[in-house]
Motif scaffolding. Structure first.
Motif, mmCIF file in Angstrom:
data_model
loop_
_atom_site.group_PDB
_atom_site.id
_atom_site.type_symbol
_atom_site.label_atom_id
_atom_site.label_comp_id
_atom_site.label_asym_id
_atom_site.label_seq_id
_atom_site.Cartn_x
_atom_site.Cartn_y
_atom_site.Cartn_z
ATOM 1 N N ASP A 73 0.833 -1.211 0.000
ATOM 2 C CA ASP A 73 0.000 0.000 0.000
ATOM 3 C C ASP A 73 0.867 1.261 0.000
ATOM 4 O O ASP A 73 0.620 2.205 -0.759
ATOM 5 C CB ASP A 73 -0.902 0.021 1.247
ATOM 6 C CG ASP A 73 -2.053 -0.962 1.151
ATOM 7 O OD1 ASP A 73 -2.325 -1.472 0.036
ATOM 8 O OD2 ASP A 73 -2.695 -1.223 2.192
ATOM 9 N N ALA A 74 1.878 1.275 0.873
ATOM 10 C CA ALA A 74 2.708 2.478 0.998
ATOM 11 C C ALA A 74 3.621 2.655 -0.216
ATOM 12 O O ALA A 74 3.990 3.778 -0.558
ATOM 13 C CB ALA A 74 3.520 2.424 2.285
ATOM 14 N N LEU A 75 3.985 1.567 -0.880
ATOM 15 C CA LEU A 75 4.762 1.689 -2.123
ATOM 16 C C LEU A 75 3.920 2.311 -3.231
ATOM 17 O O LEU A 75 4.431 3.082 -4.048
ATOM 18 C CB LEU A 75 5.307 0.324 -2.563
ATOM 19 C CG LEU A 75 6.576 -0.148 -1.860
ATOM 20 C CD1 LEU A 75 6.824 -1.634 -2.131
ATOM 21 C CD2 LEU A 75 7.793 0.668 -2.295
ATOM 22 N N GLN A 76 2.639 1.964 -3.266
ATOM 23 C CA GLN A 76 1.780 2.624 -4.258
ATOM 24 C C GLN A 76 1.702 4.121 -3.965
ATOM 25 O O GLN A 76 1.849 4.962 -4.862
ATOM 26 C CB GLN A 76 0.370 2.025 -4.320
ATOM 27 C CG GLN A 76 -0.471 2.797 -5.331
ATOM 28 C CD GLN A 76 -1.883 2.294 -5.622
ATOM 29 O OE1 GLN A 76 -2.520 2.823 -6.524
ATOM 30 N NE2 GLN A 76 -2.370 1.313 -4.898
ATOM 31 N N THR A 77 1.491 4.469 -2.699
ATOM 32 C CA THR A 77 1.426 5.887 -2.318
ATOM 33 C C THR A 77 2.715 6.596 -2.716
ATOM 34 O O THR A 77 2.695 7.702 -3.266
ATOM 35 C CB THR A 77 1.240 6.019 -0.793
ATOM 36 O OG1 THR A 77 0.286 5.062 -0.345
ATOM 37 C CG2 THR A 77 0.772 7.412 -0.425
ATOM 38 N N LEU A 78 3.850 5.951 -2.421
ATOM 39 C CA LEU A 78 5.158 6.544 -2.752
ATOM 40 C C LEU A 78 5.279 6.813 -4.250
ATOM 41 O O LEU A 78 5.852 7.826 -4.666
ATOM 42 C CB LEU A 78 6.278 5.606 -2.288
ATOM 43 C CG LEU A 78 7.709 6.065 -2.564
ATOM 44 C CD1 LEU A 78 8.025 7.354 -1.807
ATOM 45 C CD2 LEU A 78 8.714 4.975 -2.168
ATOM 46 N N ALA A 79 4.735 5.914 -5.062
ATOM 47 C CA ALA A 79 4.804 6.097 -6.518
ATOM 48 C C ALA A 79 4.170 7.433 -6.913
ATOM 49 O O ALA A 79 4.723 8.184 -7.718
ATOM 50 C CB ALA A 79 4.109 4.942 -7.233
ATOM 51 N N PHE A 80 3.007 7.728 -6.339
ATOM 52 C CA PHE A 80 2.349 8.992 -6.686
ATOM 53 C C PHE A 80 3.061 10.187 -6.051
ATOM 54 O O PHE A 80 3.166 11.249 -6.659
ATOM 55 C CB PHE A 80 0.861 8.942 -6.321
ATOM 56 C CG PHE A 80 0.092 8.052 -7.262
ATOM 57 C CD1 PHE A 80 -0.197 8.487 -8.546
ATOM 58 C CD2 PHE A 80 -0.300 6.768 -6.894
ATOM 59 C CE1 PHE A 80 -0.883 7.666 -9.443
ATOM 60 C CE2 PHE A 80 -0.976 5.943 -7.781
ATOM 61 C CZ PHE A 80 -1.265 6.390 -9.060
ATOM 62 N N GLU A 81 3.574 9.997 -4.839
ATOM 63 C CA GLU A 81 4.310 11.083 -4.186
ATOM 64 C C GLU A 81 5.523 11.484 -5.033
ATOM 65 O O GLU A 81 5.825 12.665 -5.188
ATOM 66 C CB GLU A 81 4.756 10.634 -2.790
ATOM 67 C CG GLU A 81 5.398 11.761 -1.991
ATOM 68 C CD GLU A 81 5.591 11.422 -0.519
ATOM 69 O OE1 GLU A 81 5.364 10.257 -0.130
ATOM 70 O OE2 GLU A 81 5.981 12.344 0.236
ATOM 71 N N LEU A 82 6.221 10.493 -5.591
ATOM 72 C CA LEU A 82 7.423 10.778 -6.386
ATOM 73 C C LEU A 82 7.097 11.611 -7.633
ATOM 74 O O LEU A 82 7.931 12.390 -8.101
ATOM 75 C CB LEU A 82 8.103 9.460 -6.785
ATOM 76 C CG LEU A 82 8.917 8.790 -5.670
ATOM 77 C CD1 LEU A 82 9.167 7.316 -5.988
ATOM 78 C CD2 LEU A 82 10.241 9.517 -5.456
ATOM 79 N N LEU A 83 5.894 11.434 -8.171
ATOM 80 C CA LEU A 83 5.521 12.190 -9.379
ATOM 81 C C LEU A 83 5.256 13.659 -9.087
ATOM 82 O O LEU A 83 5.141 14.464 -10.016
ATOM 83 C CB LEU A 83 4.307 11.547 -10.057
ATOM 84 C CG LEU A 83 4.541 10.146 -10.624
ATOM 85 C CD1 LEU A 83 3.263 9.636 -11.288
ATOM 86 C CD2 LEU A 83 5.699 10.142 -11.614
ATOM 87 N N ALA A 84 5.143 14.014 -7.810
ATOM 88 C CA ALA A 84 4.958 15.421 -7.456
ATOM 89 C C ALA A 84 6.298 16.155 -7.362
ATOM 90 O O ALA A 84 6.323 17.370 -7.168
ATOM 91 C CB ALA A 84 4.198 15.531 -6.133
ATOM 92 N N ASP A 85 7.403 15.449 -7.517
ATOM 93 C CA ASP A 85 8.748 16.049 -7.424
ATOM 94 C C ASP A 85 8.919 17.196 -8.422
ATOM 95 O O ASP A 85 8.822 16.978 -9.640
ATOM 96 C CB ASP A 85 9.794 14.953 -7.698
ATOM 97 C CG ASP A 85 11.222 15.491 -7.606
ATOM 98 O OD1 ASP A 85 11.397 16.700 -7.355
ATOM 99 O OD2 ASP A 85 12.152 14.689 -7.796
#
Lengths: 256, 256
Positions: B79-91
């Motif tokens: 679950d948290a890896l999926q969240t991280l994927a979207f967080e990284l795209l906000a870079d």
């Protein structure tokens, strides 16, 4: 996915729409953010109810997803609900791309390994811990597990309005903690039928809660003080904030 | 989360960096998108390996997350890896907000209930289906299950460069299908130690695959034809696309 988003109080979606309204944002320009947080919350419930997590049979008065279908469906429906939450934040109706990407970044922070999932992991770890958690540890755990999404929901309106987030953050921090204390009180005093889920779980599991640490009267007094703080935080908004203040009062008087 | 992203071929991250390079984008300005797709892919593997899904003990030569820890950890880490994927795209390093929100929207579409998760659900449903899938049905299933993320990875460079996505989409569509056919061939002919995972699973489960439907020679011929199509799609980029063409050839000759 559709089944899992049915019912519930829609508190988080309501907070998005109301905090948006405070900043002059029409419901049509905020509803995708409200739907997003409800999808994200629903995903967390579907996974949290699974046998390897809280192992619950009932949610919002209906069989949980893994009971109605199977665990595989619960994993995939939860996964896709999380994806949907981020997809909804890309909706152009929410405003400029800069606003939408800020919603994405802040939702990721609130829900991921530094927010909700951290809280869930601490909660699971607490179940097998040798000593019950202290008040500080439970407060930290809950700030992640339930607090982070409630904070995001209330701040969303300020993000959409490109305004100062501080008053809504203070409101939501107090509200989130009051919400969790009320949940612990409900777990002890509530009616399972009205609540739509199994109660007395924490006492059975011997888990420390705000009620076990503060006593029933102490927990109620703390929740009331938090609601007063939540109200005070909204002073800058004047009478327009009346509905959010009512929501804070509702949170500690609710039966589900 | 860290454990789950270790190892692997990093094919998807490589496709992001190479397609970005074709559009004059430096690695520093694309690496968060490459990390994002690797985090998203890792989440899908962690959940897919769980007992209620494919029930695998070995992944990338190491015990799967639920074997090394437990199912609860696998759910939450995924679950948290999926969240991280979207967080990284906000870079912000990825460019203007409009580009980043387009990456979010397209990754959500590729990975959610209309993309990867749909493919996984069809795959699970196929296991209990009365009749084996047809070639068309398997092609549709794989376009979601493995194809959608591979397409996103190759198109990411065009999104970052705000350029035409059509050539890379055609390349990646052929590549994704070739990749899956190669996977089916590997499942029959491969060495489990080199592959780092259990093989001969599909035959044991009596599942239709490209090999069962086309025969081993037919599947190999089809994979070669797809690699030729992938190469042809990159003609507009000239010799600069050499590395991506090598990648397509690697995909059908790999041992893991």
């Amino acid at each position: 996915m559709r089944y899992a988003v049915q019912g519930g109080k829609r508190l988080r979606g309501f907070l998005v729409l109301e905090s948006a309204r405070l900043h002059g944002i029409a419901p049509e320009a905020a509803v995708s953010a409200a739907a997003s947080i409800e999808a994200l919350h629903a995903y967390s419930l579907v996974h949290d109810d699974m046998p390897c997590m809280d192992d619950d049979d009932l949610r919002r008065g209906l069989p949980t997803v893994h009971r109605k279908w199977d665990e595989c469906t619960a994993v995939l429906a939860g996964d896709a609900l999380q994806t949907l939450a981020f997809e909804l934040l890309a909706d152009p109706a929410l405003g400029p791309a800069a606003v939408r990407i800020e919603l994405v970044a802040s939702l990721a922070k609130a829900s991921g390994a530094e927010g909700m999932v951290l809280g869930q992991a601490l909660d699971i770890a607490a179940e097998t811990a040798a000593v019950p958690l202290t008040l500080d540890q439970i407060t930290h755990l809950q700030a992640g597990k339930t607090g982070a999404l409630i904070r995001w929901s209330a701040e969303a309106g300020a993000i959409l309005g490109q305004a100062d987030r501080v008053p809504l953050r203070r409101y939501a921090t107090a509200l989130g903690l009051a919400f969790q204390i009320a949940d612990d009180i409900l777990d002890v005093e509530g009616d399972a039928e009205k609540a739509g889920k199994r109660l007395q779980k924490d006492a059975e599991a011997g888990k420390a809660t705000f009620v076990s640490l503060l006593g029933l009267d102490g927990a109620k007094a703390r929740a009331r003080a938090l609601v007063e703080d939540a109200e005070a935080a909204l002073a800058p908004y004047g009478p327009e904030a009346g509905t959010l203040i009512e929501a804070a009062r509702f949170v500690i008087s609710r039966e589900s």
